[in-house]
Every structure is written in structure tokens, then in C-alpha cells.
Design a protein around this motif. Structure first.
Motif, PDB file in Angstrom:
ATOM      1  N   THR A  55       0.813  -1.215   0.000  1.00  0.00           N
ATOM      2  CA  THR A  55       0.000   0.000   0.000  1.00  0.00           C
ATOM      3  C   THR A  55       0.849   1.268   0.000  1.00  0.00           C
ATOM      4  O   THR A  55       0.353   2.334  -0.386  1.00  0.00           O
ATOM      5  N   VAL A  56       2.107   1.171   0.425  1.00  0.00           N
ATOM      6  CA  VAL A  56       2.967   2.356   0.462  1.00  0.00           C
ATOM      7  C   VAL A  56       3.833   2.459  -0.789  1.00  0.00           C
ATOM      8  O   VAL A  56       4.593   3.412  -0.928  1.00  0.00           O
ATOM      9  N   LEU A  57       3.703   1.508  -1.708  1.00  0.00           N
ATOM     10  CA  LEU A  57       4.476   1.560  -2.944  1.00  0.00           C
ATOM     11  C   LEU A  57       3.856   2.552  -3.912  1.00  0.00           C
ATOM     12  O   LEU A  57       2.654   2.793  -3.913  1.00  0.00           O
ATOM     13  N   SER A  58       4.685   3.108  -4.773  1.00  0.00           N
ATOM     14  CA  SER A  58       4.215   4.048  -5.783  1.00  0.00           C
ATOM     15  C   SER A  58       3.368   3.335  -6.829  1.00  0.00           C
ATOM     16  O   SER A  58       3.615   2.179  -7.184  1.00  0.00           O
ATOM     17  N   PHE A  59       2.342   4.039  -7.329  1.00  0.00           N
ATOM     18  CA  PHE A  59       1.522   3.482  -8.409  1.00  0.00           C
ATOM     19  C   PHE A  59       2.381   3.172  -9.636  1.00  0.00           C
ATOM     20  O   PHE A  59       2.131   2.190 -10.341  1.00  0.00           O
ATOM     21  N   VAL A  60       3.369   4.014  -9.878  1.00  0.00           N
ATOM     22  CA  VAL A  60       4.234   3.805 -11.043  1.00  0.00           C
ATOM     23  C   VAL A  60       4.998   2.497 -10.903  1.00  0.00           C
ATOM     24  O   VAL A  60       5.095   1.701 -11.850  1.00  0.00           O
ATOM     25  N   VAL A  61       5.547   2.259  -9.713  1.00  0.00           N
ATOM     26  CA  VAL A  61       6.291   1.021  -9.472  1.00  0.00           C
ATOM     27  C   VAL A  61       5.375  -0.185  -9.619  1.00  0.00           C
ATOM     28  O   VAL A  61       5.718  -1.174 -10.289  1.00  0.00           O
ATOM     29  N   VAL A  62       4.202  -0.134  -9.015  1.00  0.00           N
ATOM     30  CA  VAL A  62       3.265  -1.257  -9.075  1.00  0.00           C
ATOM     31  C   VAL A  62       2.807  -1.503 -10.502  1.00  0.00           C
ATOM     32  O   VAL A  62       2.768  -2.647 -10.983  1.00  0.00           O
ATOM     33  N   GLY A  63       2.453  -0.441 -11.227  1.00  0.00           N
ATOM     34  CA  GLY A  63       1.965  -0.596 -12.588  1.00  0.00           C
ATOM     35  C   GLY A  63       2.992  -1.207 -13.512  1.00  0.00           C
ATOM     36  O   GLY A  63       2.702  -2.182 -14.232  1.00  0.00           O
ATOM     37  N   ILE A  69     -11.436   4.477 -17.480  1.00  0.00           N
ATOM     38  CA  ILE A  69     -12.295   4.862 -16.354  1.00  0.00           C
ATOM     39  C   ILE A  69     -12.430   6.374 -16.368  1.00  0.00           C
ATOM     40  O   ILE A  69     -11.843   7.063 -17.214  1.00  0.00           O
ATOM     41  N   LEU A  70     -13.217   6.903 -15.441  1.00  0.00           N
ATOM     42  CA  LEU A  70     -13.501   8.330 -15.468  1.00  0.00           C
ATOM     43  C   LEU A  70     -12.237   9.172 -15.328  1.00  0.00           C
ATOM     44  O   LEU A  70     -12.134  10.247 -15.911  1.00  0.00           O
ATOM     45  N   THR A 105      -0.549   4.200 -15.713  1.00  0.00           N
ATOM     46  CA  THR A 105       0.800   3.632 -15.712  1.00  0.00           C
ATOM     47  C   THR A 105       0.867   2.346 -16.525  1.00  0.00           C
ATOM     48  O   THR A 105       1.814   2.133 -17.296  1.00  0.00           O
ATOM     49  N   ALA A 106      -0.130   1.485 -16.365  1.00  0.00           N
ATOM     50  CA  ALA A 106      -0.088   0.178 -17.016  1.00  0.00           C
ATOM     51  C   ALA A 106      -0.563   0.217 -18.462  1.00  0.00           C
ATOM     52  O   ALA A 106       0.001  -0.472 -19.318  1.00  0.00           O
ATOM     53  N   GLN A 107      -1.587   1.024 -18.752  1.00  0.00           N
ATOM     54  CA  GLN A 107      -2.195   0.986 -20.080  1.00  0.00           C
ATOM     55  C   GLN A 107      -2.085   2.302 -20.841  1.00  0.00           C
ATOM     56  O   GLN A 107      -2.527   2.366 -21.994  1.00  0.00           O
ATOM     57  N   GLY A 108      -1.549   3.332 -20.226  1.00  0.00           N
ATOM     58  CA  GLY A 108      -1.407   4.603 -20.913  1.00  0.00           C
ATOM     59  C   GLY A 108      -2.682   5.431 -20.869  1.00  0.00           C
ATOM     60  O   GLY A 108      -3.717   5.005 -20.357  1.00  0.00           O
ATOM     61  N   ALA A 109      -2.628   6.630 -21.449  1.00  0.00           N
ATOM     62  CA  ALA A 109      -3.766   7.533 -21.425  1.00  0.00           C
ATOM     63  C   ALA A 109      -4.939   7.010 -22.240  1.00  0.00           C
ATOM     64  O   ALA A 109      -6.094   7.351 -21.966  1.00  0.00           O
ATOM     65  N   LEU A 110      -4.676   6.183 -23.256  1.00  0.00           N
ATOM     66  CA  LEU A 110      -5.761   5.628 -24.067  1.00  0.00           C
ATOM     67  C   LEU A 110      -6.460   4.465 -23.382  1.00  0.00           C
ATOM     68  O   LEU A 110      -7.491   3.995 -23.872  1.00  0.00           O
ATOM     69  N   ASN A 115     -12.043   4.371  -5.586  1.00  0.00           N
ATOM     70  CA  ASN A 115     -12.164   3.770  -6.910  1.00  0.00           C
ATOM     71  C   ASN A 115     -12.671   4.756  -7.948  1.00  0.00           C
ATOM     72  O   ASN A 115     -12.277   4.694  -9.114  1.00  0.00           O
ATOM     73  N   PHE A 116     -13.564   5.655  -7.551  1.00  0.00           N
ATOM     74  CA  PHE A 116     -14.068   6.632  -8.523  1.00  0.00           C
ATOM     75  C   PHE A 116     -13.123   7.815  -8.688  1.00  0.00           C
ATOM     76  O   PHE A 116     -13.377   8.675  -9.530  1.00  0.00           O
ATOM     77  N   ASN A 117     -12.058   7.859  -7.903  1.00  0.00           N
ATOM     78  CA  ASN A 117     -10.978   8.825  -8.118  1.00  0.00           C
ATOM     79  C   ASN A 117      -9.740   8.161  -8.715  1.00  0.00           C
ATOM     80  O   ASN A 117      -8.705   8.817  -8.849  1.00  0.00           O
ATOM     81  N   ALA A 118      -9.837   6.890  -9.056  1.00  0.00           N
ATOM     82  CA  ALA A 118      -8.678   6.148  -9.543  1.00  0.00           C
ATOM     83  C   ALA A 118      -8.193   6.718 -10.872  1.00  0.00           C
ATOM     84  O   ALA A 118      -8.978   7.192 -11.697  1.00  0.00           O
ATOM     85  N   PHE A 119      -6.896   6.643 -11.079  1.00  0.00           N
ATOM     86  CA  PHE A 119      -6.293   7.109 -12.329  1.00  0.00           C
ATOM     87  C   PHE A 119      -4.905   6.517 -12.543  1.00  0.00           C
ATOM     88  O   PHE A 119      -4.587   6.013 -13.623  1.00  0.00           O
TER      89      PHE A 119
END
Length: 309
Positions: A119-127, A256-257, A242-247, A233-237
Motif C-alpha cells: 500500500t505504500v508503494l508508488s503506483f508507477v512502481v506497481v503498474g 475509467i472516469l 501507468t499500465a495501459q497509458g492515457a488511451l 475507486n471513482f478517483n482512480a487514475f
């Protein structure tokens, strides 16, 4: 003899003094940008001049197929993302908390730490890490499944429209399951020993004690976790980006939103950014979260108060 005048109640100025810094900071970084976004959603750039259009941007968002198709697809994917967390993450968190709260379990502190670390890992690292792990070319997932004789079950999950969103949702579950686990664990520890001892005297032990005694008492904590999951979850981004790009590929199947808002506001590749439409999407996200929170506060929390001490 005249009655003595009642002493005046002292004004507690120190409360305002101590709250003022936090209120000012919160207003500057949360309240003012929120109202700025709501205001921006009511304008549109016409000949490089901001013109008031009222709800025109929202009519475009819901009435123009170029916008409405993407919005409804992102909202549907966001609902799937949320439901998977509710049905997988939170039940697993409850089970882990119940197991780790057992006094007979050895090394429970180590297990709690190991589960909470992601939970303390960066989203970038996890993705990026999970994108490498699940890669069919250089990932380790095929080899690990081959070790247990299940390699035939492997497929490029992140590259298939039918499984990409589910795979990323489970990656998010793996990262954040430690939060509901720790909150439920704290709620279990707060149950008075007298309640547990009374249950044991009545012969209620083991799983029966958890289902009949402990679970009803931690329902308020589960309710709080549920609404935090909804808002998060509704604020997720970050993970999707990171994993799939802006598209949010493939073919917007993981859109997602949050990613839809990013492309609308800033633009991406051949799509030109439109801050006014982006603000309209952000306003809709705010309203969705606000409605969900209000439903919880007025319908769910009032029913859960009976279980509080």
C-alpha cells in the motif's frame, strides 16, 4: 437579596486559532479549486473568449455521441472496477484481519507488515512491475504457472479487452488489501474482552463466535471501508495510466472516469484538450461521489449505529 448574575460563558478562541491553519490550507487546495472547476464547467471557449453557456457542456457530454459514448464506457468500467474491489478486496481484508487477530497465530506482526507494505508503494512502481510480470514475452507469470502445471491457463490478460480491466482491478486489490485488513484488525481489537468472555461462557467459540459476535460489532468499520473504497475507486487514475497509458487500452476497455477526464482536459495525441469539457466531466465525478457518500450517510450509517458501543 438580588440574585447573583450568572457568569458569562468563556469564548474558546484557542479552538479557532488552532483550526485556522488547517482550514486555510484545506480551503486553498480543495475548496477554491472545486468551485473553480464548477465555474469552468459552465463556460465554453468561443473565439478564444470564455463564454457562459450554463449547462451546455453537460448537454454536449450526454447528447453528443462523440462524448457520451466515451463517458458511459468509462462510467461502466469504473463501476466494474469498484464492484471487484467490494467483492474481492474487502472480504479478503476481513478474513485476513480475523486470522491475524487470533492470539494463537505466530509471527502475526510479520504477516501484517508484509501484507501492508504494497500500500505504500508508488503506483508507477506497481503498474510497471505487474506489466512486466504479466508480459507473455519477458514476464515471469508463464514460468511460475508452468512450475505448478497451470501454464495452459496463462494468456496475455492485459492485452485482451475481455480481461484487461479485471486483471488491473485484481492488481489494485493486491496493492490495497492491507488497508481494509488493518482497519478491520483495529476494530476487532477494540471489542471489549468482557463480550468475548461472555460468548465463550455460553459456548460460542471459533467461527461461530466470529459470525455471531464479532462480525456484527465490526459492521460500522466495514461500512467506513466500503465508502472509502467507493471514493477511492471513482478517483482512480494512476494505475490505469501507468499500465495501459492515457488511451486505457486495448480499445478503451480499461478506460475509467479518471483517464477519460485526463484526455478530455489535457488532450492526447490527435485529441485536442478542452478544459471546459474536462471540468464538466470532473463535476460529474464529484456529483457521483457526493451522491454515493450521501446515500451511505443517510441510509446505511444510521442503520449501523445500533452496533456501535
Amino acid at each position: 437579596m438580588a440574585a447573583e448574575a450568572a457568569p458569562k460563558k468563556a469564548i474558546r478562541w484557542h479552538i479557532a486559532v488552532f483550526l485556522a491553519p488547517a482550514v486555510l490550507v484545506y480551503t486553498a487546495i480543495m475548496i477554491l479549486p472545486l468551485f473553480g472547476t464548477l465555474q469552468l464547467a459552465l463556460f465554453r471557449s468561443v473565439a478564444q473568449v470564455q463564454t457562459f453557456v450554463g449547462l451546455g457542456n453537460f448537454r454536449t457530454l450526454f447528447g453528443d455521441p462523440n462524448w457520451s459514448a466515451g463517458f458511459w464506457n468509462a462510467l461502466r468500467n469504473n463501476l466494474v472496477f469498484f464492484v471487484i474491489h467490494m467483492l474481492v478486496q474487502n472480504p479478503i481484508g476481513v478474513v485476513l484481519a480475523a486470522l491475524l487477530s487470533s492470539p494463537r497465530l505466530r509471527f502475526s506482526a510479520f504477516y501484517r507488515t508484509a501484507i501492508f507494505v504494497p500500500t505504500v508503494l508508488s503506483f508507477v512502481v506497481v503498474g510497471f512491475a505487474w506489466k512486466l510480470i504479466l508480459s507473455p514475452i519477458w514476464g515471469v507469470a508463464p514460468s511460475l504457472l508452468d512450475l505448478v502445471g497451470l501454464k495452459s491457463l496463462f494468456s496475455p490478460w492485459l492485452g485482451k479487452e475481455s480481461s484487461a480491466l479485471i486483471a488491473l482491478s485484481l492488481v489494485s486489490v493486491w496493492q490495497f488489501v492491507g488497508i481494509p485488513m488493518m482497519l478491520i484488525y483495529a476494530a476487532l481489537l477494540s471489542i471489549p474482552d468482557e463480550v468475548i468472555e461472555a460468548a465463550e461462557c455460553d459456548g460460542v467459540t471459533g467461527m461461530a463466535q466470529f459470525w455471531k459476535i464479532k462480525l456484527p460489532l465490526i459492521l460500522p468499520a466495514i461500512g467506513i471501508i466500503s465508502i472509502l473504497t467507493f471514493v477511492g475507486n471513482f478517483n482512480a487514475f494512476d494505475l490505469i495510466y501507468t499500465a495501459q497509458g492515457a488511451l486505457a487500452g486495448p480499445n478503451y476497455s480499461t478506460d475509467i472516469l479518471g483517464t477519460f477526464l485526463y484526455r478530455a482536459f489535457f488532450g492526447f495525441q490527435l485529441q485536442v484538450g478542452d478544459p471546459n469539457m474536462g471540468a464538466a466531466i470532473a463535476t460529474m465525478m464529484f456529483l457521483i461521489i457526493l451522491v454515493g457518500v450521501c446515500i451511505y450517510l443517510f441510509l446505511v450509517q444510521t442503520r449501523l449505529r445500533r452496533y456501535q458501543f
